[in-house]
Design a protein around this motif. Structure first.
Motif, PDB file in Angstrom:
ATOM      1  N   SER A  77      23.145  16.931 -14.671  1.00  7.56           N
ATOM      2  CA  SER A  77      23.391  15.643 -14.008  1.00  7.56           C
ATOM      3  C   SER A  77      22.412  14.597 -14.533  1.00  7.56           C
ATOM      4  O   SER A  77      21.237  14.899 -14.755  1.00  7.56           O
ATOM      5  N   ASN A  78      22.892  13.370 -14.711  1.00  6.50           N
ATOM      6  CA  ASN A  78      22.052  12.283 -15.197  1.00  6.50           C
ATOM      7  C   ASN A  78      21.325  11.638 -14.010  1.00  6.50           C
ATOM      8  O   ASN A  78      21.917  10.861 -13.257  1.00  6.50           O
ATOM      9  N   ASP A  80      18.967   9.345 -13.900  1.00  9.27           N
ATOM     10  CA  ASP A  80      18.838   7.888 -13.970  1.00  9.27           C
ATOM     11  C   ASP A  80      20.095   7.191 -13.458  1.00  9.27           C
ATOM     12  O   ASP A  80      20.006   6.173 -12.764  1.00  9.27           O
ATOM     13  N   ILE A  81      21.258   7.736 -13.779  1.00  8.59           N
ATOM     14  CA  ILE A  81      22.521   7.149 -13.307  1.00  8.59           C
ATOM     15  C   ILE A  81      22.621   7.267 -11.787  1.00  8.59           C
ATOM     16  O   ILE A  81      23.081   6.346 -11.112  1.00  8.59           O
ATOM     17  N   LYS A  84      20.474   4.520 -10.275  1.00 10.30           N
ATOM     18  CA  LYS A  84      20.701   3.161 -10.764  1.00 10.30           C
ATOM     19  C   LYS A  84      21.299   2.276  -9.667  1.00 10.30           C
ATOM     20  O   LYS A  84      22.325   2.591  -9.093  1.00 10.30           O
TER      21      LYS A  84
END
Length: 187
Positions: A77-78, A80-81, A84
């Motif tokens: 899983s990202n 930072d996204i 955001k």
């Protein structure tokens, strides 16, 4: 250089109330030449700026803590996204059984419950008599779908005060979902 005695006393009280970590964070601001060249006219402006910077640092520390978990559990899983443009007060990290393994300091500030108390419980311990059964069922169904979702639930603080809590829940993956993260704020 002229300083008003009452402003200096306020600064003195403020500085004496800081723990070592917070004082170290602001110490460079106190000894910089640009600070020394201006009289302290409004402590409120300084405090607002300082508070804003501390919130930014707290947010960065929270995100870095989650990134450490991501590395440990090898999530794809990202992170930072996920963070955001999301405003949150509390972070709740659970395992795949929805048992809490970590919360940030904002969780204590929002709920009154300590990190230690919350660990190994499910977030449902925050619910009470006015928590909507339909909302609880919707949350359970969304977790089963393994997709991010947002909902609002009535939770209860340690002192039994109810509050509306917006939760944004994201499943965290390796090959399968291993954890969930909830970004929460009182609304």
């Amino acid at each position: 250089m002229k300083y008003n005695l009452s402003n200096m006393m306020c600064l003195d009280f403020f500085l004496s109330a800081q723990n070592k970590e917070d004082y170290k964070a602001i110490e460079p601001l106190l000894i910089t030449p640009e600070f020394a060249n201006f009289p302290l006219k409004s402590f409120d402006i300084f405090v607002d700026s300082f508070t804003s910077k501390m919130k930014t640092l707290d947010r960065e520390n929270d995100i870095n803590s989650i990134k450490e978990f991501a590395a440990k559990y090898k999530w794809t899983s990202n992170i930072d996204i996920i963070f955001k443009d999301i405003d949150f007060e509390a972070i709740v990290l659970t395992n795949d059984k929805q048992e809490i393994i970590w919360v940030n300091e904002g969780f204590k500030e929002m709920t009154g419950f300590t990190k230690k108390f919350a660990q190994q419980k499910t977030p449902s311990f925050l619910q009470g008599k006015d928590t909507c059964k339909v909302t609880k069922e919707r949350i359970r169904e969304n977790i089963k779908l393994n997709k991010p979702f947002t909902d609002i639930v009535i939770n209860y603080k340690k002192d039994k005060t109810p509050y509306r809590c917006e939760i944004k829940v994201f499943p965290l993956f390796t090959e399968n979902t291993t954890h969930y993260i909830a970004l929460e704020k009182a609304v």
